[in-house]
Write an enzyme that holds these catalytic residues in place. Sequence first.
Site, PDB file in Angstrom:
ATOM      1  N   SER B  43       8.265  43.216 -24.639  1.00  0.00           N
ATOM      2  CA  SER B  43       8.913  42.787 -25.881  1.00  0.00           C
ATOM      3  C   SER B  43       9.183  41.291 -25.917  1.00  0.00           C
ATOM      4  O   SER B  43       9.181  40.679 -26.975  1.00  0.00           O
ATOM      5  CB  SER B  43      10.247  43.528 -26.059  1.00  0.00           C
ATOM      6  N   GLU B  64      20.715  42.552 -15.834  1.00  0.00           N
ATOM      7  CA  GLU B  64      20.645  41.178 -16.326  1.00  0.00           C
ATOM      8  C   GLU B  64      21.542  40.233 -15.539  1.00  0.00           C
ATOM      9  O   GLU B  64      21.209  39.053 -15.367  1.00  0.00           O
ATOM     10  CB  GLU B  64      21.012  41.125 -17.816  1.00  0.00           C
ATOM     11  N   PHE B  89      21.670  40.797 -24.102  1.00  0.00           N
ATOM     12  CA  PHE B  89      21.955  41.075 -22.691  1.00  0.00           C
ATOM     13  C   PHE B  89      21.890  39.806 -21.833  1.00  0.00           C
ATOM     14  O   PHE B  89      22.678  39.642 -20.906  1.00  0.00           O
ATOM     15  CB  PHE B  89      20.996  42.152 -22.185  1.00  0.00           C
ATOM     16  N   HIS B 115      14.809  38.411 -29.606  1.00  0.00           N
ATOM     17  CA  HIS B 115      15.463  39.433 -30.430  1.00  0.00           C
ATOM     18  C   HIS B 115      16.895  39.052 -30.809  1.00  0.00           C
ATOM     19  O   HIS B 115      17.779  39.898 -30.884  1.00  0.00           O
ATOM     20  CB  HIS B 115      15.441  40.798 -29.737  1.00  0.00           C
ATOM     21  N   ARG B 173      12.653  38.181 -32.999  1.00  0.00           N
ATOM     22  CA  ARG B 173      11.673  39.266 -32.962  1.00  0.00           C
ATOM     23  C   ARG B 173      10.619  39.155 -34.057  1.00  0.00           C
ATOM     24  O   ARG B 173       9.428  39.314 -33.782  1.00  0.00           O
ATOM     25  CB  ARG B 173      12.395  40.613 -33.076  1.00  0.00           C
TER      26      ARG B 173
END
Lengths: 278, 327
Positions: B43, B64, B89, B115, B173
């Site tokens: 992603s 993370e 995150f 994102h 994104r």
Amino acid sequence: MNYMKDLPAEKLHQLAQEIRKNALKAINNANSGHPGGSLSLADILSVLYFDLLKHDPQSPFSKERDRVVISKGHASPAIYATLGLAGYFDTEEFISTFRKINSKFQGHIDRLKVPGVEVSTGSLGHGLSVANGIALGLRLDNSDSHVYALMSDGELQEGQCWEAAMTAAHYKIGNLTAIVDRNRIQLDGWTEQTMALEPLADKFIAFGWTVEIIDGHNISEIKKAIQKSWQREKLDKPFVIIANTIKGKGVSFMEDQVKWHGVSPKADELEKALIELS
Amino acid sequence: MAGAIIENQTGKIATRQAYGEALVELADQFPELVVLDADLSGSTYTGKFAKLYPERFFNMGIAEQNMISTAAGLAASGKIPFASSFAMFATGRAWEQVRNSVAHNDFNVKIAATHAGITLGEDGASHQIIEDIAIMSVIPKMTVLVPADAVETKAIIKKALLHKGPVYIRLGRPAVPVIFNPDNFEFEIGKSHIIREGKDVTIAALGIMVSIALEAAVKLQEKGIEAEVINLSSVKPLDKATILKSVGKTNALVVAEEHNQVCGVNQMVSACISQNHIGYCPMGVVAVDDRFGQSGTIDALLLEYGLTADHIAAEAEKVLNLKKKAS
């Protein structure tokens, strides 16, 4: 590069006592600091910095040096005392300015201020992750340097430590030795009453580590365990030494006493402590 | 002109995709570049780097905090780590690691997080961070950069790599219009460009709101209003001189950002103006009005949260009315 000086155990013990004395002097002068976990770590620091570690106080950033990440940054008095005795800076400056405004010698160790400090720590649970990163980076460079992560036992309650433990096994980090100062006491009380860590060795074994349990005040046991951890490099498995220690070690009225986690000794207490350590 | 825009926009590319391409393009020239990801390499587009340079890529799993501190260690050993995950995150979950392992140590770590904002879309509020610019900017020593399109993303990734010290790069994104011309685009940390000149009102925008602000400027032009558009991609350090120069001319301002209005860039700009600008300068804000996101398509979300060209144009007319009343 200081490397394998092979000092006799008695000499390393004496140096550990010097670390303890200077640490307590600084804490007393600052009227704050963490004596308990400094005294428990002193013998390990002595074996590392005065015997086994590849390092050069005249050239603190030399590429060939071993890296020590001290995750228990609150043991700063013992760390500064060690680095001072090793020749990184003037010990008197440390003792007189520790925890004072604009001093290099911060309450928790700061790499940007003090030569010999590899990583600024203080917030618990970060050190093993950082040590993993250093070890991975050195491995990419085919470096012979070894990485040490000195951890407290209480900080193993931070989940990040176990993320890092998983990582070290997954990436087969063999150029790393973790040492846990298992003094069994944290700020609020005994670790087993605050948030139980046992069975600690089993936890590390389950995470894929080789575990060695030693007396963290026995110079030759510390030395043997660290040397053994080097041999394990070939096995591509991370190695942890659980060093059973006594919080406040060396000062009768501080030993195993919860209250000496983070309290400064008064003048008369310091005097008594220094006599006991001589 | 630095930051010259393409007159006829063609095609759309997500900034996260441009990031992934930039890593691959820079990999051979910068052998110290390493990449970490937290199980989102498909992603975040770090996956291509992972395939081509497996020994320099570290998948840290869904952890993370550990990823950020490990990146700090890699930097300590002389590497230049880019750590990626969703912005929620990388900045939220791992804030304290960013603060203490990275920034307080002044380690050379780049956090390139994707994102960000509500345009993450259908996954909804748990993943839609509208607080990241605030919580990264508040950390001493941190540089905060927000590219507006694919061309700027590549320029920013290279500048971040060359910059010594921690950098946060906010990526998105959705595919967004390519607005800059790669042949003459320049980016400098701490420098903002006026990408459209106008005398009536200044629209200072960042990220996806830059192309939307340009759309708004066209709508305003149809009403005889000449809007000046500034691309605020360097959030920290902020290019105060360019902002002050523009509002010195227009005396009217709208800030547009895909972030919470509270502690957003609008407040940094507002502080800059109140501390430096002489005279009255009414100010409007187009941002998320202190509420969590939700699931939806990108267009539906932009409409629901008031982040469209029409919203910017309406805000511009509002401040122009205030300016008129005051004069």
